[in-house]
Design a protein around this motif. Structure first.
Motif, short mmCIF file in Angstrom:
data_model
loop_
_atom_site.label_atom_id
_atom_site.label_comp_id
_atom_site.label_asym_id
_atom_site.label_seq_id
_atom_site.Cartn_x
_atom_site.Cartn_y
_atom_site.Cartn_z
N THR A 127 -7.21 7.99 52.96
CA THR A 127 -7.52 7.20 54.15
C THR A 127 -6.50 6.08 54.28
O THR A 127 -5.77 5.79 53.33
N PRO A 128 -6.47 5.45 55.43
CA PRO A 128 -5.72 4.20 55.50
C PRO A 128 -6.34 3.19 54.53
O PRO A 128 -7.29 3.51 53.82
N ASP A 129 -5.86 2.01 54.53
CA ASP A 129 -6.28 0.93 53.64
C ASP A 129 -7.81 0.85 53.51
O ASP A 129 -8.51 0.49 54.45
N LEU A 130 -8.31 1.18 52.32
CA LEU A 130 -9.76 1.19 52.09
C LEU A 130 -10.36 -0.19 52.25
O LEU A 130 -11.46 -0.33 52.80
N TYR A 131 -9.67 -1.21 51.80
CA TYR A 131 -10.17 -2.57 51.95
C TYR A 131 -10.42 -2.88 53.43
O TYR A 131 -11.48 -3.39 53.80
N ALA A 132 -9.46 -2.55 54.28
CA ALA A 132 -9.59 -2.81 55.72
C ALA A 132 -10.77 -2.03 56.31
O ALA A 132 -11.53 -2.57 57.12
N ILE A 133 -10.90 -0.80 55.92
CA ILE A 133 -12.02 0.02 56.41
C ILE A 133 -13.36 -0.62 56.04
O ILE A 133 -14.26 -0.72 56.86
N MET A 134 -13.45 -1.08 54.80
CA MET A 134 -14.71 -1.68 54.34
C MET A 134 -14.99 -2.99 55.07
O MET A 134 -16.15 -3.30 55.37
N GLN A 135 -13.95 -3.74 55.40
CA GLN A 135 -14.14 -4.98 56.14
C GLN A 135 -14.65 -4.68 57.55
O GLN A 135 -15.52 -5.38 58.07
N SER B 96 -16.84 -10.71 50.85
CA SER B 96 -16.11 -11.96 51.07
C SER B 96 -14.84 -12.06 50.21
O SER B 96 -14.03 -12.97 50.42
N ARG B 97 -14.65 -11.15 49.29
CA ARG B 97 -13.43 -11.17 48.46
C ARG B 97 -12.21 -10.85 49.33
O ARG B 97 -12.28 -10.00 50.21
N ASP B 98 -11.08 -11.51 49.02
CA ASP B 98 -9.84 -11.13 49.69
C ASP B 98 -9.35 -9.82 49.05
O ASP B 98 -9.93 -9.34 48.08
N LYS B 99 -8.29 -9.27 49.60
CA LYS B 99 -7.83 -7.95 49.16
C LYS B 99 -7.47 -7.94 47.67
O LYS B 99 -7.83 -7.00 46.96
N ASP B 100 -6.78 -8.95 47.20
CA ASP B 100 -6.42 -9.00 45.79
C ASP B 100 -7.65 -9.13 44.90
O ASP B 100 -7.74 -8.49 43.85
N GLY B 101 -8.59 -9.97 45.31
CA GLY B 101 -9.83 -10.12 44.54
C GLY B 101 -10.65 -8.85 44.53
O GLY B 101 -11.26 -8.49 43.52
N LEU C 44 -16.36 -1.97 58.50
CA LEU C 44 -17.72 -1.43 58.42
C LEU C 44 -18.75 -2.53 58.15
O LEU C 44 -19.88 -2.43 58.62
N GLY C 45 -18.38 -3.51 57.38
CA GLY C 45 -19.30 -4.58 57.03
C GLY C 45 -20.07 -4.27 55.76
O GLY C 45 -20.25 -3.12 55.37
N GLU C 46 -20.51 -5.33 55.11
CA GLU C 46 -21.14 -5.20 53.80
C GLU C 46 -22.39 -4.32 53.80
O GLU C 46 -22.56 -3.48 52.93
N ASP C 47 -23.25 -4.48 54.79
CA ASP C 47 -24.49 -3.69 54.82
C ASP C 47 -24.20 -2.20 54.93
O ASP C 47 -24.80 -1.39 54.22
N GLU C 48 -23.29 -1.83 55.82
CA GLU C 48 -22.96 -0.41 56.01
C GLU C 48 -22.29 0.16 54.77
O GLU C 48 -22.58 1.28 54.36
N VAL C 49 -21.40 -0.61 54.17
CA VAL C 49 -20.72 -0.14 52.95
C VAL C 49 -21.75 0.11 51.86
O VAL C 49 -21.75 1.16 51.21
N LYS C 50 -22.65 -0.83 51.66
CA LYS C 50 -23.66 -0.67 50.61
C LYS C 50 -24.57 0.53 50.90
O LYS C 50 -24.93 1.27 49.98
N THR C 51 -24.92 0.72 52.14
CA THR C 51 -25.75 1.88 52.52
C THR C 51 -25.03 3.18 52.17
O THR C 51 -25.62 4.09 51.59
N ARG C 52 -23.76 3.26 52.51
CA ARG C 52 -22.99 4.47 52.21
C ARG C 52 -22.84 4.70 50.72
O ARG C 52 -22.93 5.83 50.24
N LEU C 53 -22.61 3.63 49.97
CA LEU C 53 -22.50 3.75 48.52
C LEU C 53 -23.81 4.23 47.91
O LEU C 53 -23.83 5.11 47.05
N GLN C 54 -24.92 3.66 48.36
CA GLN C 54 -26.24 4.05 47.85
C GLN C 54 -26.54 5.50 48.19
O GLN C 54 -27.06 6.25 47.34
#
Length: 100
Positions: free
Chosen positions: A76-84, A22-27, A86-96
């Motif tokens: 990659t292109p903008d990582l923030y955009a990619i993570m948005q 839910s953080r914006d790009k700057d946050g 993919l969604g939080e669940d998918e990002v966390k799964t990939r990180l784990q």
């Protein structure tokens, strides 16, 4: 190049705990900089270049570890955009998975 597997695991384990889609790009980027200080990296590349022995690395190293974990690529292109997208669940799964 200067990040060991153990260092990468430490970065990813902290990031997955604190990731908030839910953080914006700057946050989002500000949070990565805050993580740097917790982990012994500098949020300022110029500071690292002035005194590399004082830090494990810099914000670029930390964000590259996250980028590799999420996308499998160093560039990659903008990582923030990619993570948005993919969604939080998918990002966390990939990180784990990458931390393992």
């Amino acid at each position: 190049e200067n990040i060991t597997p153990d260092m990468a695991k430490e970065i990813l384990e902290l990031y997955v705990e604190e990731y908030d889609a839910s953080r914006d790009k700057d946050g989002w980027f500000g949070h990565i900089k805050e993580m740097c200080e917790k982990l012994g990296y500098t949020p300022n590349v110029k500071e690292y270049k002035k005194n590399p022995d004082a830090y494990k690395g810099h914000v670029g190293d930390v964000s590259t570890v996250i980028r590799l974990a999420v996308t499998g690529r160093k560039n990659t292109p903008d990582l923030y955009a990619i993570m948005q997208i993919l969604g939080e669940d998918e990002v966390k799964t990939r990180l784990q998975n990458a931390a393992k």
